[in-house]
Design an enzyme around this catalytic site. Structure first.
Site, PDB file in Angstrom:
ATOM      1  N   HIS A   1      -3.445 -27.575 -20.353  1.00 36.37           N
ATOM      2  CA  HIS A   1      -2.822 -26.976 -19.148  1.00 36.37           C
ATOM      3  C   HIS A   1      -3.539 -25.739 -19.115  1.00 36.37           C
ATOM      4  CE1 HIS A   1       1.102 -29.062 -20.246  1.00 36.37           C
ATOM      5  NE2 HIS A   1       0.337 -29.420 -21.199  1.00 36.37           N
TER       6      HIS A   1
ATOM      7  N   GLN B   1       2.559 -22.547  -8.353  1.00 34.38           N
ATOM      8  CA  GLN B   1       1.486 -22.320  -9.712  1.00 34.38           C
ATOM      9  C   GLN B   1       0.260 -22.946  -9.222  1.00 34.38           C
ATOM     10  OE1 GLN B   1       3.842 -24.220 -12.918  1.00 34.38           O
ATOM     11  NE2 GLN B   1       4.055 -22.149 -13.793  1.00 34.38           N
TER      12      GLN B   1
ATOM     13  N   ASP C   1      -2.161 -24.773 -10.617  1.00 34.61           N
ATOM     14  CA  ASP C   1      -1.695 -25.632 -11.637  1.00 34.61           C
ATOM     15  C   ASP C   1      -3.068 -26.516 -12.061  1.00 34.61           C
ATOM     16  OD1 ASP C   1      -0.424 -25.942 -14.202  1.00 34.61           O
ATOM     17  OD2 ASP C   1       1.415 -26.912 -12.992  1.00 34.61           O
TER      18      ASP C   1
ATOM     19  N   LYS D   1      -1.188 -21.515 -26.852  1.00 30.62           N
ATOM     20  CA  LYS D   1      -1.703 -21.112 -25.663  1.00 30.62           C
ATOM     21  C   LYS D   1      -2.727 -19.971 -25.779  1.00 30.62           C
ATOM     22  CE  LYS D   1       2.376 -18.999 -23.694  1.00 30.62           C
ATOM     23  NZ  LYS D   1       3.204 -18.719 -22.374  1.00 30.62           N
TER      24      LYS D   1
ATOM     25  N   ARG E   1      12.876 -22.380  -9.777  1.00 30.68           N
ATOM     26  CA  ARG E   1      13.681 -21.870 -11.009  1.00 30.68           C
ATOM     27  C   ARG E   1      14.679 -20.975 -10.789  1.00 30.68           C
ATOM     28  NH1 ARG E   1       8.608 -20.790 -15.335  1.00 30.68           N
ATOM     29  NH2 ARG E   1       7.552 -22.740 -14.929  1.00 30.68           N
TER      30      ARG E   1
ATOM     31  N   HIS F   1      -4.723 -29.640 -15.036  1.00 27.10           N
ATOM     32  CA  HIS F   1      -4.583 -30.178 -16.186  1.00 27.10           C
ATOM     33  C   HIS F   1      -5.783 -31.206 -16.258  1.00 27.10           C
ATOM     34  CE1 HIS F   1      -0.336 -29.432 -15.142  1.00 27.10           C
ATOM     35  NE2 HIS F   1      -0.151 -29.101 -16.571  1.00 27.10           N
TER      36      HIS F   1
END
Length: 421
Positions: free
Chosen positions: A275, A145, A147, A229, A127, A149
């Site tokens: 997530h 991350q 991460d 979240k 980013r 899911h």
């Protein structure tokens, strides 16, 4: 910067550096990368026990995917993009992994009998953060991350949130954070999905949080653009709060990216997408760990756990034998065979914040012993095999008190009550 700033510790302990030619990027040194990998493997093992299967997805994808998912509209100004001259289309470095995980899920028709499907990835993201916001490892332009899911049905939501809360509790306690605060972040002004969708998502996540035994405050307008979240805030040794783990309930991306399964009535049904992240960003969490522990990481996490120090040149061969035994036992040891006094080697090991020093002299070589000196000054001399075994046992990560839950089979989450913590 004070002496427990992670950037100061990174330099002092020879862990990493950053420089102008790679602003917002990290150059990991051997000791720092060892720490990174130990933390990564720890999380990987815990995710595997929790029923997640690790995947790997591309770094560079067509901008059209990010437009379809809504990320381009939300994050486009911070995304690195370039033109594919040969194919005549725009490409982007991924700022996050969630649309990629949907692509894996969508590769074949899914039956309700397969659900929940759980994926995890150490996803490398980029980013374009403003230069003024960059702060060592805490805010970077390239980061990873942890991460994850879950693709599931509505009936699974409560159990999946409870499962992940159990995972978070165990991991945070092992890393030195036995308690945390929780916040429920609700719909932001800029968002995707109708108010009806958000009403359902917020109610479902709040109910799942209560079922998991969580008490939470509400943060109005702080949710992700696709769903509400739960945020997990850790308090460090300096009484600072760090927002780390998140659980996000998403009804929007499955709709936009056509994630669906065949239900028990043989009809196509949209999947629910949850997530997850335990740490959030590997880099930022390492910064927090360094500052929280002031560089003195727990033995199991320290990049170098033991310095093996010789008292004279005559002990080098025996030290090499001890090093081999420590390595065979899975311990991270380094040899200090410099022609220096033992006192100097002890001081240098403490300067690098290595938790244990093993001193080897002629008597140790004769008697086949090792002399162990702990960080707190305690010392003992043991037969070499016994000493290595004692060090091995002391270096293991703490046992996970939630293993009974996390070792349940991957597709057993349909009974919410059985997964409550």
């Amino acid at each position: 910067m004070n002496d427990i700033d992670h950037r100061v510790l990174g330099n002092k302990l020879d862990l990493f550096h950053q420089q102008e030619e790679g602003a917002g990027m990290v150059f990991w040194h051997p000791r720092g990368w060892e720490l990174y990998r130990v933390l990564e493997e720890f999380i990987r093992a815990r995710m595997r026990r929790a029923g997640f299967r690790e995947i790997r997805t591309p770094q560079l994808l067509a901008r059209s995917l990010w437009e379809k998912s809504g990320h381009w509209e939300k994050f486009g100004a911070a995304m690195y993009s370039l033109a594919d001259a040969e194919e005549g289309r725009a490409l982007c470095l991924k700022p996050m992994s969630c649309p990629c995980h949907v692509q894996v899920f969508n590769q074949r028709v899914r039956s309700y009998r397969e659900l929940p499907v759980r994926y995890s990835e150490f996803g490398a993201c980029h980013r374009d953060e403003p230069s003024g916001s960059l702060e060592g490892l805490k805010r970077t332009r390239a980061f990873v991350q942890d991460d994850a899911h879950v693709f599931c049905a509505h009936a699974h939501i409560e159990a999946e949130v409870a499962r992940f809360c159990a995972l978070l509790r165990g991991v945070y306690a092992d890393l030195g954070f036995p308690s945390f605060k929780v916040a429920l972040a609700t719909r932001p002004v800029q968002r995707a999905g109708s108010d009806e969708v958000w009403d359902r998502a917020e109610a479902a996540l709040a109910q799942a949080a209560r079922a998991a035994g969580l008490e939470f405050e509400v943060l109005e307008g702080e949710g992700a653009f696709y769903g509400p979240k739960l945020e997990f805030h850790l308090t460090d040794s300096r009484e600072r709060n760090w927002q780390c783990g998140t659980i996000q309930l998403d009804f929007v991306l499955p709709e936009r990216l056509d994630a669906e399964f065949v239900n028990e009535r043989n009809e196509r049904e949209r999947s629910v997408m949850i997530h997850h992240a335990v740490l959030g960003s590997m880099e930022r969490f390492i910064a927090m760990l360094l500052e929280h522990h002031e560089g003195w990481l727990p033995l199991w996490l320290a990049p170098e756990q033991i310095v093996v120090a010789t008292i004279s040149d005559a002990n080098v061969d025996y030290a090499q034998e001890a090093m081999q035994m420590l390595d065979d036992a899975g311990l991270r040891a380094v040899l200090d065979a410099r022609p220096e006094r033992l006192e100097k080697k002890i001081v240098d090991a403490r300067e690098k914040q290595v938790p244990i020093l093993v001193a080897l002299g002629s008597r140790d070589q004769r008697d086949r012993t090792i002399s162990i000196r702990m960080r707190d000054g305690q010392q003992q001399t043991l037969p070499i095999a016994d000493g290595v075994e004692q060090l091995r046992a002391a270096s293991l990560p703490p046992p996970n008190l939630n293993d009974a839950l996390l070792r349940r089979s991957p597709n057993d989450a349909a009974s919410p009550a059985s997964a409550r913590t």
